[in-house]
Write an enzyme that holds these catalytic residues in place. Structure first.
Site, PDB file in Angstrom:
ATOM      1  N   ASP A 153      38.839  31.959  23.394  1.00 49.46           N
ATOM      2  CA  ASP A 153      38.259  32.524  22.176  1.00 49.46           C
ATOM      3  C   ASP A 153      38.907  31.877  20.961  1.00 49.46           C
ATOM      4  OD1 ASP A 153      38.118  34.866  19.933  1.00 49.46           O
ATOM      5  OD2 ASP A 153      36.472  35.041  21.351  1.00 49.46           O
ATOM      6  N   ARG A 177      28.023  36.712  29.473  1.00 47.42           N
ATOM      7  CA  ARG A 177      27.568  37.978  30.061  1.00 47.42           C
ATOM      8  C   ARG A 177      26.162  37.924  30.659  1.00 47.42           C
ATOM      9  NH1 ARG A 177      28.526  41.979  25.243  1.00 47.42           N
ATOM     10  NH2 ARG A 177      28.385  40.034  24.057  1.00 47.42           N
ATOM     11  N   TYR A 197      37.695  35.665   9.336  1.00 49.60           N
ATOM     12  CA  TYR A 197      37.975  36.757  10.278  1.00 49.60           C
ATOM     13  C   TYR A 197      39.275  37.483   9.890  1.00 49.60           C
ATOM     14  CZ  TYR A 197      34.475  36.014  13.972  1.00 49.60           C
ATOM     15  OH  TYR A 197      33.315  35.949  14.702  1.00 49.60           O
ATOM     16  N   ARG A 228      28.636  29.114  25.119  1.00 48.63           N
ATOM     17  CA  ARG A 228      28.686  30.391  25.856  1.00 48.63           C
ATOM     18  C   ARG A 228      27.984  30.286  27.209  1.00 48.63           C
ATOM     19  NH1 ARG A 228      26.816  34.034  21.333  1.00 48.63           N
ATOM     20  NH2 ARG A 228      28.468  33.988  19.800  1.00 48.63           N
ATOM     21  N   ARG A 231      34.613  40.376  34.852  1.00 48.44           N
ATOM     22  CA  ARG A 231      35.193  40.932  33.634  1.00 48.44           C
ATOM     23  C   ARG A 231      35.250  42.461  33.630  1.00 48.44           C
ATOM     24  NH1 ARG A 231      37.091  41.049  30.267  1.00 48.44           N
ATOM     25  NH2 ARG A 231      35.887  41.262  28.372  1.00 48.44           N
TER      26      ARG A 231
END
Length: 376
Positions: A95, A50, A173, A46, A59
């Site tokens: 992703d 962010r 998931y 990552r 974004r």
């Protein structure tokens, strides 16, 4: 088939997956293969995230998966951390859940909730909803185009890593419908529907193999497989429902690449699977990624020099003052040693971390490892 795949021309991309700029810093690739290096390479899971103001700006107001489907946006987000920090590798922005999407499932990124499957798999008959034969060039071509574009734009500065989620992690998931603390819905399948579970895991494995080969054909210079939910399984379940598929992926990808005269290092990151370190080190991957709960010296002993290791600083150590980060890094390097080692965090960078402390981490790895190598 991935090797016949050619990208369509997109804005700003005049060349296909050939004629890439020459690689200037191959330290990461050499460390992955256990070769001699001048400093320990470092990158962060990552690292495009962010915590960077420019990432948040890029974004802002945009749908997450729409961003993933834009090669230009993914390229820009991948390159942002390289403009700030002297990382030794980049990982394509994407992703792991693009694979379930390619198999026909609806996945949405819901604000404040994370990834959400409006119609998760509930019973074995739901497997009929899935697309079994996935044309990865068609369904995931946007990832391949992002890799090709990024390889050109990165100008050979560092290698580019491609990746995929592992079958068990994706399965969990798809059944849970999103994140979960217990993963009890997915684990229920393992106990109540073992045959259907293996069927789903095999379907995922087939798609992942083609997807990873497509990424290499597009320009990826290394591959990482994320088994993020390994720790929710016990040792027996891991050996039945995760490990065979992780091994199958590496074997099939490598066999196919060998046919094409290619050799791309592969990393397996099975978070919290400390009970399976020995097995993971004998699974056809050059590198085993570690989370922060494993002692570096112990990991070296248990893997017996069979593989390079990657990790494993606690991401929360980045909240510490810079001097303390430097001390933690030095101790980590002493535990792992400098040969066959790639410095990283034990998980991804968190959104509220300061870029300056990421910089301190990278600098400490380079500085301390250079000194250690000089003393050898």
């Amino acid at each position: 088939m991935p090797f016949s795949w050619m990208p369509r021309v997109i804005a700003g991309e005049r060349e296909g997956p050939k004629d890439f700029p020459q690689l200037k810093n191959d330290t990461f690739l050499r460390a992955a293969r256990g070769e001699e290096i001048e400093h320990v390479p470092v990158w962060c899971m990552r690292q495009a995230g962010r915590y960077l103001p420019e990432f948040r700006e890029s974004r802002a107001g945009k749908d997450f998966f729409e961003t993933c489907q834009s090669p230009e946006a993914c390229c820009e987000l991948t390159l942002q951390p390289l403009r700030r920090f002297p990382f030794d590798a980049a990982i394509i922005f994407s992703d792991i859940l693009v694979v379930p999407q390619a198999m026909g499932m609806d996945v949405q990124m819901v604000a404040g909730k994370g990834p959400t499957f409006p119609e998760p798999l509930k019973e074995p008959e739901d497997l009929q909803r899935l697309q079994v034969k996935v044309d990865t060039a068609k369904e995931l071509g946007y990832v391949f185009r992002a890799i090709t574009l990024t390889r050109h734009k990165i100008e050979g500065k560092v290698p580019l890593i491609g990746f995929s989620g592992a079958p068990w992690t994706l399965m969990s998931y798809m059944i849970e419908g999103g994140g979960s603390n217990t993963h009890s819905k997915a684990k229920r399948w393992l106990y109540q529907h073992p045959e259907a579970s293996h069927m789903l895991l095999k379907m995922l494995t087939d798609v992942i193999v083609e997807y990873l080969l497509g990424q290499v054909a597009a320009g990826a210079q290394a591959l990482q497989v994320f088994e993020s939910h390994a720790g929710i399984l016990g040792p027996a379940e891991f050996k039945e429902f995760s490990l065979p598929y992780l091994r199958d992926i590496a074997r099939r990808v490598k066999d196919k690449l060998k046919e094409a005269g290619q050799d791309v290092p592969m990393i397996v990151f099975a978070k919290d699977a400390h009970y399976a370190l020995e097995e993971l080190s004998q699974s056809n991957y050059e590198v085993v990624g570690l989370d922060w709960t494993i002692d570096p010296l112990s990991a070296r002993e248990r893997t017996g020099g069979k593989v390079s290791l990657q990790g494993n600083m606690d991401p929360c150590a980045l909240y510490a003052p810079k001097e303390r980060i430097s001390d933690i890094v030095k101790k980590m390097l002493e535990g792992f040693g400098t040969r066959g080692y790639i410095a990283n965090l034990g998980h991804g960078v968190y959104p509220d971390m300061t870029p300056e402390n990421i910089g301190a981490f990278v600098e400490a790895v380079h500085q301390h490892s250079k000194q250690m190598i000089k003393q050898i």
